[in-house]
Design a protein around this motif. Structure first.
Motif, short mmCIF file in Angstrom:
data_model
loop_
_atom_site.label_atom_id
_atom_site.label_comp_id
_atom_site.label_asym_id
_atom_site.label_seq_id
_atom_site.Cartn_x
_atom_site.Cartn_y
_atom_site.Cartn_z
N SER A 84 0.57 -1.46 -0.31
CA SER A 84 0.45 0.02 -0.26
C SER A 84 1.21 1.21 -0.36
CB SER A 84 -1.44 0.30 0.71
OG SER A 84 -0.02 0.14 2.16
N GLY A 85 1.75 1.81 0.37
CA GLY A 85 2.98 2.64 0.77
C GLY A 85 2.47 3.38 2.30
N GLN A 86 1.74 3.42 2.56
CA GLN A 86 1.10 3.83 4.08
C GLN A 86 1.21 2.56 4.80
OE1 GLN A 86 -2.50 5.52 2.92
NE2 GLN A 86 -1.65 7.09 1.84
N THR A 87 1.83 3.17 6.27
CA THR A 87 1.27 2.68 7.29
C THR A 87 0.38 2.65 8.01
OG1 THR A 87 3.08 2.31 7.98
CG2 THR A 87 1.71 1.76 9.28
N ASP A 88 -0.77 2.00 8.54
CA ASP A 88 -1.78 2.31 9.12
C ASP A 88 -2.49 2.25 10.39
OD1 ASP A 88 -5.14 1.86 10.00
OD2 ASP A 88 -5.66 0.19 8.96
N TRP A 89 -2.00 3.73 10.79
CA TRP A 89 -1.71 3.85 13.04
C TRP A 89 -2.75 3.48 13.35
CZ3 TRP A 89 3.23 3.58 13.65
CH2 TRP A 89 4.70 3.53 13.18
N ASP A 90 -4.30 4.08 12.87
CA ASP A 90 -5.54 3.07 13.47
C ASP A 90 -5.42 2.41 14.10
OD1 ASP A 90 -5.81 6.22 13.87
OD2 ASP A 90 -6.50 6.26 11.90
N SER A 91 -5.10 0.85 12.61
CA SER A 91 -5.60 -0.25 13.15
C SER A 91 -3.97 -1.03 14.12
CB SER A 91 -4.90 -1.17 11.79
OG SER A 91 -6.39 -0.72 11.33
N LEU A 92 -2.99 -0.30 14.14
CA LEU A 92 -2.03 -0.87 14.86
C LEU A 92 -2.29 -0.09 16.02
CD1 LEU A 92 1.76 0.08 12.55
CD2 LEU A 92 0.43 -2.01 13.47
N LEU A 93 -2.84 0.68 16.17
CA LEU A 93 -3.27 1.29 18.22
C LEU A 93 -4.16 0.54 18.55
CD1 LEU A 93 -2.32 3.51 20.04
CD2 LEU A 93 -4.42 4.68 19.17
N GLU A 94 -5.01 -0.31 17.88
CA GLU A 94 -6.25 -0.91 17.97
C GLU A 94 -5.06 -2.50 18.87
OE1 GLU A 94 -8.96 0.00 19.21
OE2 GLU A 94 -8.29 2.03 18.75
N LEU A 95 -4.88 -2.85 17.96
CA LEU A 95 -4.02 -3.61 18.12
C LEU A 95 -2.95 -3.67 19.66
CD1 LEU A 95 -2.66 -5.12 14.59
CD2 LEU A 95 -5.00 -6.24 16.16
N HIS A 96 -2.13 -2.69 19.22
CA HIS A 96 -1.43 -2.31 20.43
C HIS A 96 -1.91 -2.67 21.90
CE1 HIS A 96 3.11 -2.71 19.41
NE2 HIS A 96 2.34 -2.35 17.79
N ARG A 97 -3.72 -1.98 21.89
CA ARG A 97 -4.22 -1.69 23.22
C ARG A 97 -3.95 -3.03 23.05
NH1 ARG A 97 -7.67 3.80 20.93
NH2 ARG A 97 -6.32 5.05 21.88
N SER A 98 -5.03 -3.45 22.74
CA SER A 98 -5.50 -5.51 22.91
C SER A 98 -4.64 -6.20 23.37
CB SER A 98 -5.63 -6.18 21.26
OG SER A 98 -6.95 -5.03 20.78
#
Length: 417
Positions: free
Chosen positions: A305-319
């Motif tokens: 994609s050329g981009q990092t999905d930071w919102d998804s990463l934040l949710e995963l790290h919270r979990s």
């Protein structure tokens, strides 16, 4: 002189890449890890004396195993052993040492790892014991990764090895009813091997150890094909290792994840990781390693994609932090929060989750970076200095020292307040 250096280099390679395998083979015969360690040390000493004159054998590991095996035979036949240890033909028969097959290393290592996770062994010593005895990491390396003083860790290891010998714990893979209780510690050790080796993977030549954790994880996945956490661990190691080619530049300097060229990531290894991740999801059990694998998959998606999905990463790290809180999960959560909500929010979270006196290098490096982004130069300088003081890997230290120098150089530019 040249032959001496070549012999030393080959012995060093055998120690790095084969120590755990050889020790597992030798200890499996008697359950006496200290005796196996002494025999292997004697074999390495003899190698350093004889290889420069006689030449390096065609199979250095086989040569070391034979010498150590003979040393063990002498040990069991010695007067001190005969008078100090009750004779047990099932354990001390020297003939069965001849049956050791140096090629049958995979199962033997797993057997030894499962022995290290025996209920009779202190809970806190199980994973360090596997990392030290089977995978060859030092007490200092393990202590650094687990934030435990090396002397404390070394004492735990001595007690655990003595316990295996005295309790005569058998070297066998337990039945399926006992396996889940021990598997957790084995997975932690495999993950630990990957984590400890990762900081130096970009510079030092460790061809066998570089793939050791992945080999063990995929071997376990073959033994337990329906276990989601086993596949999760294999997936995260695959996708994390896939980024190794881009981790350092042509001058050997560390390249942070966000600055890496994703076209240099290993597409085949990423695909293997996705296959393991699908198997993990099919188990319908989401554990720590499954979550960490999902995090790695989001990072690897930047290759397409050329981009990092930071919102998804934040949710995963919270979990992940809710499920398995640790210094590492706290630091990673704060770093990702900074990308979504800004450096002030990330720093606030870091200070909330981690004690100010924690001797955890990644936390100090993250703190320094966030303070730098907030233009708090004096505090950032002190945090970089602390991070450098806790760093043992030369690549990481070089990176932190260069970042610190750039910080101070920018501060001293004319016209800066």
């Amino acid at each position: 002189m040249v032959r001496s250096e070549a012999a030393q280099a080959e012995a060093a390679r055998a120690a790095r890449d084969g120590y755990g395998r050889l020790l597992a083979l030798l200890a499996a015969a008697s359950g006496d890890i200290p005796a196996a360690e002494d025999a292997l040390a004697d074999a390495f000493e003899r190698a350093l004396k004889t290889w420069p004159t006689d030449g390096i054998p065609r199979s250095p590991e086989g040569w070391l195993l034979t010498v150590a095996r003979n040393r063990l035979k002498d040990h069991w036949k010695s007067a001190a052993t005969r008078t100090g240890v009750p004779l047990d033909p099932a354990r001390h028969d020297v003939l069965h040492l001849d049956d050791i097959d140096p090629d049958a290393v995979g199962d033997r290592r797993l057997e030894l790892m499962l022995v290290c996770a025996h209920p009779a062994i202190d809970h806190a010593a199980r994973t360090p014991l596997m990392l030290n005895t089977v995978l060859g990491f030092t007490a200092a390396q393990i202590g650094g990764a687990m934030a435990v003083p090396p002397k404390t860790l070394a004492a735990r290891l001595v007690r655990a090895k003595r316990r295996i010998k005295d309790a005569r714990i058998p070297f066998v893979i337990p039945d399926r009813s006992a396996l889940p209780g021990r598997l957790t510690h084995v997975l932690e050790a495999v993950y630990g091997a990957h984590a400890i080796d990762w900081p130096i993977g970009g510079r030092e030549e460790r061809p066998a150890m570089a793939g050791e954790a992945l080999h063990l994880a995929e071997t376990l996945a073959g033994l337990l094909p329906r276990d989601g956490e086993v596949h999760g661990l294999a997936a995260l190691i695959c996708m994390s290792s896939a980024r190794a080619p881009a981790r350092v530049d042509g001058q050997g300097h560390l390249v942070p994840l966000g600055e890496q060229d994703p076209t240099r990531w290993d597409a085949d290894l990423i695909a293997r990781g996705h296959a393991h991740l699908r198997a993990a999801h099919a188990s319908r059990v989401l554990g720590r390693f499954g979550l960490e694998a999902a995090i790695q998959a989001v990072h690897c998606a930047r290759r397409e994609s050329g981009q990092t999905d930071w919102d998804s990463l934040l949710e995963l790290h919270r979990s992940l932090h809710a499920l398995a809180p640790s210094l590492g999960s706290s630091t990673a959560l704060a770093a990702v929060a900074a990308e979504v909500d800004g450096p002030a929010a990330g720093l606030s979270l870091l200070e909330e989750l981690i004690e100010p006196d924690a001797r955890f290098q990644p936390a100090w490096a993250t703190r320094a970076h966030l303070l730098e982004r907030l233009d708090r130069v004096t505090e950032a300088d002190a945090a970089y200095a602390k991070a450098v003081s806790l760093t043992t890997d030369p690549v990481d230290r070089d990176h932190l020292e260069r970042r610190r120098a750039q910080l101070l150089s920018a501060r001293d530019q004319p016209g800066r307040a």
